[in-house]
Write a protein that holds these residues in place. Structure first.
Motif, PDB file in Angstrom:
ATOM      1  N   LEU A  27       1.008  -1.393   0.139  1.00  0.00           N
ATOM      2  CA  LEU A  27       0.085  -0.195   0.089  1.00  0.00           C
ATOM      3  C   LEU A  27       0.210   1.265   0.344  1.00  0.00           C
ATOM      4  N   GLY A  28       2.414   1.182  -0.215  1.00  0.00           N
ATOM      5  CA  GLY A  28       2.929   2.330  -0.567  1.00  0.00           C
ATOM      6  C   GLY A  28       3.572   2.905   0.660  1.00  0.00           C
ATOM      7  N   HIS A  29       3.673   1.741   2.142  1.00  0.00           N
ATOM      8  CA  HIS A  29       4.635   2.884   2.933  1.00  0.00           C
ATOM      9  C   HIS A  29       5.430   1.812   2.987  1.00  0.00           C
ATOM     10  N   LYS A  30       7.426   2.864   3.490  1.00  0.00           N
ATOM     11  CA  LYS A  30       7.725   2.202   3.890  1.00  0.00           C
ATOM     12  C   LYS A  30       8.085   1.273   5.336  1.00  0.00           C
ATOM     13  N   THR A  31       8.291   0.327   5.318  1.00  0.00           N
ATOM     14  CA  THR A  31       7.825  -1.104   5.891  1.00  0.00           C
ATOM     15  C   THR A  31       9.381  -1.986   6.837  1.00  0.00           C
ATOM     16  N   ILE A  32       9.824  -1.751   8.028  1.00  0.00           N
ATOM     17  CA  ILE A  32      10.650  -2.496   8.480  1.00  0.00           C
ATOM     18  C   ILE A  32       9.809  -4.192   9.056  1.00  0.00           C
ATOM     19  N   LEU A  33      10.068  -5.081   8.594  1.00  0.00           N
ATOM     20  CA  LEU A  33       9.732  -6.709   9.805  1.00  0.00           C
ATOM     21  C   LEU A  33      10.555  -7.151  10.433  1.00  0.00           C
ATOM     22  N   PHE A  34      10.562  -7.006  11.852  1.00  0.00           N
ATOM     23  CA  PHE A  34      11.590  -7.395  12.805  1.00  0.00           C
ATOM     24  C   PHE A  34      11.603  -9.334  13.022  1.00  0.00           C
ATOM     25  N   THR A  35      11.943  -9.463  13.271  1.00  0.00           N
ATOM     26  CA  THR A  35      11.962 -11.174  13.859  1.00  0.00           C
ATOM     27  C   THR A  35      13.812 -11.190  14.454  1.00  0.00           C
TER      28      THR A  35
END
Length: 638
Positions: A29-37
């Motif tokens: 949806l166009g958002h700068k995203t970071i996924l933590f694991t």
């Protein structure tokens, strides 16, 4: 000391099934995203059963796909066996279930994440959420990791699964780890408590994994997949999933198994009081089953392969927290497992999750603006339940940033709507599992029509491409046109017709009748009557399937649509979120407490809160009318 500082639109915590869907939705949806694991190697991990779908869960996967999610596509690429469950029953309870290659499923999802524009994958433990006050309310501004890194953002989505303060129990052995021996997340719970978040302690479990080379399959019944495989995703070409499938196997426990378990209950942390968390009622351990169903002489045990490149076999139906030595005795008492070698012990796992009554139907935390939550962290169980919540949380985090209306599915629109409404409205004292019986309108919430119900919503949000949206519109048009055509087709009592009816054991015609009436006969259907429907157009299978179902269940569907109409009226009566129910005279004390806790968004939601009676609803309706009258009177200067 210097530390890392980065800026994102959305931070997602946890890369399980919820986190993956949330991060992909946000990025798409166009958002700068970071996924933590906690571990990059645990992306979309299946720490328990190696399958996707099943009764009611198959509905959720289809709905995820119809909205633009990834789970259906991913399992279509990595399954090793597929079956449509409940085929002997009506279409409302048909549910697709696929056995996954666990390693392949995880690797394929990881590949999808790492190739997604706007999405960064980061291995790190999140230890703290960062907020600031806005109009007296906490608002998310970022988060901090255990290494000291600070990540500023506009929204955070928590999808921590079973990792928060997790501990695994196998008899007397207790290890403070997450599932599969991975690191637990030991710091975030304190930050949540500091922000006034109410936490529950829940428990789940998993059976042992057995070395397949040590199993005697001759003592078990082989379980095959379907001859014709149906894909999960509406975008998958059915031709691409017609593969050679692996077999599963069925065996049973016996009185010896049960006796071993009963003799060792004192060593089970579940019965010795060591386990603090509440477990899932609908997915009990083998100890639970033996105790609660003492009259049963045996329980089903399914032996399921974990993948094409491993010998590990999952012992479905025998999850346990008994000690290692007891597990060997117990499993080896089952026919076919007499010489079984355990690769991984069964264990129970306890973890922190939230009271989901703290969430709006958007899955945003009520008292922390911009904090969204999804998956087992919300007190649910299951990969599919997690994934659909992650998808909705990801969409609504994006809508929150964009200042747009959130996506809220009601109970008449989707199983996802039922699941989320149950979580945020009802009291949940155990891990929530989706079941068809929970959906009042299940006849119209079938897995076969998920695209017709939800693709338009996925398109409106921005996750469904235009071509797919236009195909659904075309499909609707073809269904409607064919329904109109067959309603006008009359069938005479010719020799050809009588012969066809006789071949399917159907009563011959004495006079002419409509094609629709013949389709309604239990032994007949739309496809079988093709030879006597001379002007029938060539239509896709997915269109004819809908035509057949619409004809056969027309009366039931019509009745359910009327019920939905009544339901919608109550849902449209909105309630102010700042309403203090203590100001409403005539409400019972319990109702006031529950209403102020849940803060329902509509009269419909208020009516489903445990402890709120029809009389309380009447009092609220009267109050709203009086409030409306007072506002109109003041605006008119009277």
């Amino acid at each position: 000391m210097p530390y890392v500082v980065e800026h994102y639109d959305i931070c997602v915590v946890g890369a399980g099934h919820a986190g993956c869907e949330a991060a992909l939705a946000a990025a798409r949806l166009g958002h700068k995203t970071i996924l933590f694991t906690i571990s990059i190697d645990s992306v979309a991990l299946m720490p328990c059963n190696p399958n996707i779908g099943g009764t009611s869960k198959g509905h959720l996967v289809r709905e995820i796909d119809a909205l633009g999610g990834e789970m259906g596509k991913n399992i279509d690429q990595t399954f090793i066996q597929s079956k449509m469950l409940n085929k002997s029953k009506g279409p409302a309870v048909h549910s697709l279930r696929a056995q996954a290659d666990k390693a392949a499923y995880s690797m394929q999802m990881r590949k999808t994440l790492q190739s997604q524009k706007n999405l960064t994958l980061r291995q790190s433990e999140v230890s703290e959420i960062l907020t600031e006050k806005e109009n007296g309310q906490d608002r998310i501004i970022g988060l901090k990791t255990s290494s000291g890194g600070v990540y500023y953002c506009k929204s955070v989505i928590l999808c921590t699964g079973t990792y928060l303060n997790a501990r695994c129990l196998t008899g007397e052995m207790v290890t403070h780890t997450g599932p599969n021996g991975l690191l637990a997340a030991n710091h975030l719970s304190d930050s949540l408590l500091d922000h006034g978040v109410e936490l529950f302690r829940f428990k789940t479990g998993t059976p042992a994994r057995i070395d397949g080379n040590t199993i005697d399959y001759s003592k078990m019944k082989e379980q095959f997949g379907d001859e014709t495989i149906v894909p999960f995703s509406f975008t998958t070409d059915p031709k691409d999933v017609q593969i050679d499938q692996v077999s599963c196997w069925l065996t049973y426990t016996n009185e010896t198994t049960h006796e071993i378990i009963r003799n060792n209950l004192n060593r089970s942390p579940l019965f010795a009081g060591v386990i603090e968390g509440t477990g899932p009622r609908y997915c009990p351990s083998i100890e639970d089953k033996v105790v609660k169903f003492a009259d049963k002489e045996k329980h089903q045990v399914f032996i399921e392969p974990e993948g094409l490149h491993t010998n590990e076999m999952y012992v479905a139906g025998m999850s346990s927290s008994l000690p290692e030595d007891v597990q060997y005795q117990m499993y080896r008492s089952v026919p076919g497992l007499e010489h079984a070698e355990i690769v991984r012990n069964a264990y129970a796992i306890e973890y922190d999750c939230i009271n989901p009554n703290q969430l709006y139907p958007t899955l945003e935390m009520k008292h922390v603006k911009g904090l969204f939550c999804g998956g087992q962290f919300n007190g649910s169980s299951g990969y599919e339940e997690a994934a659909c919540q992650g998808l909705i949380a990801g969409i609504n985090a994006a809508m929150y940033i964009q200042g747009k209306e959130p996506l809220v599915l009601d109970r008449s629109e989707a199983y996802i709507g039922v699941l989320i409404d149950d979580l945020v409205t009802k009291e949940n004292h155990e891990p929530y599992r989706m079941m068809t019986s929970r959906a009042e309108y299940r006849l119209i919430l079938r897995q076969d029509n998920a695209d017709l119900r939800l693709t338009k919503k996925g398109y409106a949000v921005g996750l469904i491409p235009k071509e797919r949206y236009e195909w659904v519109l075309k499909k609707e048009e073809m269904i409607q046109q064919e329904m109109e055509r067959i309603s006008k087709v009359m069938i005479g009592a010719s020799k050809k017709v009588q012969s066809l009816l006789e071949s399917f054991g159907s009563i011959p015609l004495n006079t002419g009748t409509s094609l629709v009436e013949l389709i309604r006969r239990p032994e007949l259907n739309y496809d079988l009557l093709a030879p006597i429907d001379v002007n029938r157009p060539k239509l896709p299978d997915e269109v004819t399937e809908q035509v057949n179902i619409n004809v056969k269940y027309e009366g039931y569907i019509s009745r359910q649509m009327k019920q939905v109409g009544q339901f919608k009226k109550l849902e449209k009566k909105k309630l102010p979120l700042d309403l203090d129910y203590e100001d409403i005279h005539g409400l019972r004390i319990e109702a006031v407490q529950k209403l102020n806790l849940v803060k329902p968004v509509s009269i419909g939601q208020a009516s489903r809160i445990s402890g709120v009676s029809p009389a309380d609803i009447s009092v609220i309706l009267v109050y709203l009318e009086q409030r409306k009258y007072e506002k109109e009177r003041k605006s008119n200067g009277r």
